[in-house]
Design a protein around this motif. Structure first.
Motif, PDB file in Angstrom:
ATOM      1  N   CYS A 173      -7.279   8.249  -4.913  1.00 51.24           N
ATOM      2  CA  CYS A 173      -7.420   6.809  -4.720  1.00 51.24           C
ATOM      3  C   CYS A 173      -7.935   6.210  -6.027  1.00 51.24           C
ATOM      4  O   CYS A 173      -9.044   6.531  -6.456  1.00 51.24           O
ATOM      5  N   ASP A 175      -5.679  -0.055  -0.825  1.00 53.97           N
ATOM      6  CA  ASP A 175      -4.355  -0.620  -1.050  1.00 53.97           C
ATOM      7  C   ASP A 175      -3.390   0.531  -1.298  1.00 53.97           C
ATOM      8  O   ASP A 175      -3.664   1.415  -2.124  1.00 53.97           O
ATOM      9  N   ARG A 176      -2.280   0.532  -0.573  1.00 40.64           N
ATOM     10  CA  ARG A 176      -1.329   1.644  -0.613  1.00 40.64           C
ATOM     11  C   ARG A 176      -0.835   1.939  -2.025  1.00 40.64           C
ATOM     12  O   ARG A 176      -0.619   3.092  -2.384  1.00 40.64           O
ATOM     13  N   LYS A 234      -1.680   5.923   8.298  1.00 36.65           N
ATOM     14  CA  LYS A 234      -1.045   4.667   7.907  1.00 36.65           C
ATOM     15  C   LYS A 234      -0.890   3.789   9.142  1.00 36.65           C
ATOM     16  O   LYS A 234      -0.118   4.097  10.035  1.00 36.65           O
ATOM     17  N   VAL A 293      -3.626   2.256   3.320  1.00 30.42           N
ATOM     18  CA  VAL A 293      -3.749   3.651   3.715  1.00 30.42           C
ATOM     19  C   VAL A 293      -5.211   3.863   4.076  1.00 30.42           C
ATOM     20  O   VAL A 293      -6.108   3.451   3.331  1.00 30.42           O
TER      21      VAL A 293
END
Length: 124
Positions: free
Chosen positions: A16, A46-47, A84, A92
């Motif tokens: 991440c 944030d994905r 998700k 995520v």
């Protein structure tokens, strides 16, 4: 800051490259069953700042909001590392315990508090 989450055996690696947008404690019965504990703790990212490596198996279930959530776990050790939520397609969620970092940011919210075990006193 970059943070690394892994499953117990290290086959799944979730990198991440940002701080979480939210850290949440969930007391719903599904999270209690999923974790084998009294609650689940998720960090939402944030994905587009998350890189996922390694083989996963998945399990989808309906959430109370009516949107499915797909949980990804290690096919070898069984650790649920990330999920998700379809309700938030740009996010995520990563299990905070997968970071194995006692200095990880504290939760900023609790949900399903009405299902919280009476002996728990956190995030009030």
């Amino acid at each position: 800051m970059t943070r690394l989450a892994t499953c117990a055996c290290g086959s799944i690696r979730v990198t991440c490259a940002s701080e979480p947008t939210k850290v949440s404690v969930c007391h719903c019965l599904d999270c209690q069953k999923r974790t084998g504990s009294s609650f689940g703790v998720a960090a939402f990212f944030d994905r587009d700042t998350v890189r996922i490596e390694g083989p996963t198996k998945s399990f989808s279930r309906q959430s109370d909001s009516g949107f499915p959530v797909t949980f990804h776990f290690c096919p070898d050790c069984g650790s649920t590392v990330f999920w998700k939520p379809q309700r938030k397609p740009g996010a995520v969620a990563v299990a905070v315990g997968s970071f194995a970092d006692p200095d990880f940011p504290a939760p900023t919210q609790t949900v399903y508090s009405e299902r919280r075990h009476s002996w728990l006193d956190m995030c009030d």
